[in-house]
Design an enzyme around this catalytic site. Structure first.
Site, PDB file in Angstrom:
ATOM      1  N   GLY A 136      46.290  10.292  -8.791  1.00  0.00           N
ATOM      2  CA  GLY A 136      45.081  11.053  -8.510  1.00  0.00           C
ATOM      3  C   GLY A 136      45.140  12.432  -9.143  1.00  0.00           C
ATOM      4  N   CYS A 137      43.987  13.091  -9.227  1.00  0.00           N
ATOM      5  CA  CYS A 137      43.910  14.393  -9.912  1.00  0.00           C
ATOM      6  C   CYS A 137      44.643  15.485  -9.130  1.00  0.00           C
ATOM      7  CB  CYS A 137      42.454  14.768 -10.169  1.00  0.00           C
ATOM      8  SG  CYS A 137      41.371  14.691  -8.728  1.00  0.00           S
ATOM      9  N   PHE A 138      44.318  15.645  -7.836  1.00  0.00           N
ATOM     10  CA  PHE A 138      45.053  16.617  -7.033  1.00  0.00           C
ATOM     11  C   PHE A 138      46.540  16.261  -7.009  1.00  0.00           C
ATOM     12  CE2 PHE A 138      41.380  18.376  -4.353  1.00  0.00           C
ATOM     13  CZ  PHE A 138      41.575  19.669  -4.797  1.00  0.00           C
ATOM     14  N   ALA A 139      46.833  14.970  -6.864  1.00  0.00           N
ATOM     15  CA  ALA A 139      48.227  14.538  -6.784  1.00  0.00           C
ATOM     16  C   ALA A 139      49.003  14.926  -8.033  1.00  0.00           C
ATOM     17  CB  ALA A 139      48.293  13.029  -6.566  1.00  0.00           C
ATOM     18  N   CYS A 141      48.338  17.413 -10.205  1.00  0.00           N
ATOM     19  CA  CYS A 141      48.482  18.865 -10.268  1.00  0.00           C
ATOM     20  C   CYS A 141      49.560  19.366  -9.310  1.00  0.00           C
ATOM     21  CB  CYS A 141      47.129  19.510  -9.953  1.00  0.00           C
ATOM     22  SG  CYS A 141      47.098  21.304 -10.171  1.00  0.00           S
TER      23      CYS A 141
END
Length: 327
Positions: A136-139, A141
């Site tokens: 995932g994107c947040f994951a 980062c």
């Protein structure tokens, strides 16, 4: 080598559009088909208007098995449904951008096993894998901001994170919190302490450093801009600033997209690229890590192409030497 034949499912959405922008110019890829239930027969550039002049591809409702790799650019829950309804031969590599197969307990589906596709953690496993669960994107980062500490067993206190994402992180379907008049000049918290990406973040950190009373306190924000994630991460640390910087530099030395600095960083440096920039600073006994990515490239489609490059034995950066717009 022969070009890699790629198929895209869900090509009309944000991640599908970003996938097309990258693959249209990838020197080793031929896009075999772009599937979309809602745009059958339309030119790709009629939906992704910036691709006008770049491709004459049309969306199709059909699926061909005459491909080497299949990108599932679909919503959460839809990848599992797609694979249940469509018999994809085992010789076709699958890269799924949903969250359906990211957790170990969900990584097997029928006769397929999905490897968690974070190259900065699992590069060698990705090279030899047949199916990838794209992070995932947040994951992405947040993990990139924490992996070097976990790899050195230095995550031994509470971790505090505040991170803000652009509106494209919510997907293309309009909602009350993505409407321009609400999002513009506005800021809001959502899913505090309970974001869905915490599961995969914890899983990866435990892979490097088994949990020992560690708590991650994560406050996500909806930002009033389109693309990018900026995360501030801090925790207690006995490392000096120079020691922390060296530790991060050494961890990412062999990873071409993650760069460590002591200078202030900002989103314009990474938007439209597959890069992650990490800034290290020490404030008293607190170590502050700032991590930034583009949620649609390093946070999704660019990351998926990076995984494809590894799976097919290409240079990791092929087709991904993208430039940010500084002003």
């Amino acid at each position: 080598m022969n070009k890699i034949k790629a198929g895209i499912i869900g090509g009309a959405g944000y991640t599908g559009g970003e996938m097309l922008r990258i693959l249209v110019n990838h020197p080793n890829v031929e896009i075999a088909f772009v599937n979309s239930k809602s745009n059958v027969g339309n030119y790709v550039y009629e939906v992704h208007t910036d691709l006008f002049g770049d491709t004459e591809l049309k969306f199709t409702g059909d699926i061909s098995n005459d491909i080497d790799v299949l990108f599932l650019c679909v919503g959460h829950g839809d990848a599992k449904k797609f694979l249940a309804e469509n018999d994809i031969p085992d010789n076709i590599k699958i890269i799924d951008l949903s969250q359906d197969f990211r957790l170990i307990q969900n990584s097997k589906f029928n006769n397929k096993t999905f490897v968690y596709g974070l190259p900065e953690l699992n590069r060698e496993s990705i090279r030899s894998s047949q199916n990838i669960a794209n992070p995932g994107c947040f994951a992405t980062c947040l993990q990139l901001g924490l992996l070097p500490l976990a790899a050195n067993s230095l995550l031994n206190s509470e971790v505090h994170i505040t991170a803000t994402t652009g509106s494209t992180g919510a997907g293309q379907s309009p909602s009350a919190t993505t409407h321009f008049t609400w999002r513009n000049d506005n800021l809001s918290i959502y899913k505090a302490f309970d974001h869905q990406h915490l599961g995969e973040i914890g899983q990866s950190l435990n892979q490097l450093q088994p949990k020992n009373g560690r708590t991650i306190n994560f406050i996500p924000y909806r930002g009033d801009y389109t693309r990018g994630i900026i995360a501030s991460i801090y925790l207690d640390s006995d490392l000096s600033g120079d020691e922390a910087f060296k530790l991060y530099e050494e961890y990412y030395a062999a990873h071409p997209f993650t760069h460590v600095t002591k200078r202030n960083i900002d989103l314009k440096q990474v938007v439209n690229t597959n890069k992650c920039f990490i800034q290290i600073a020490k404030h008293g006994n607190k170590l502050l890590i700032t991590s930034i990515i583009d949620n649609l490239t390093k946070g999704a489609s660019g990351h998926a192409v990076q995984n494809m490059n590894l799976m097919f034995g290409l240079e990791e950066t092929t087709g991904l030497k993208l430039k940010a717009t500084g002003f």
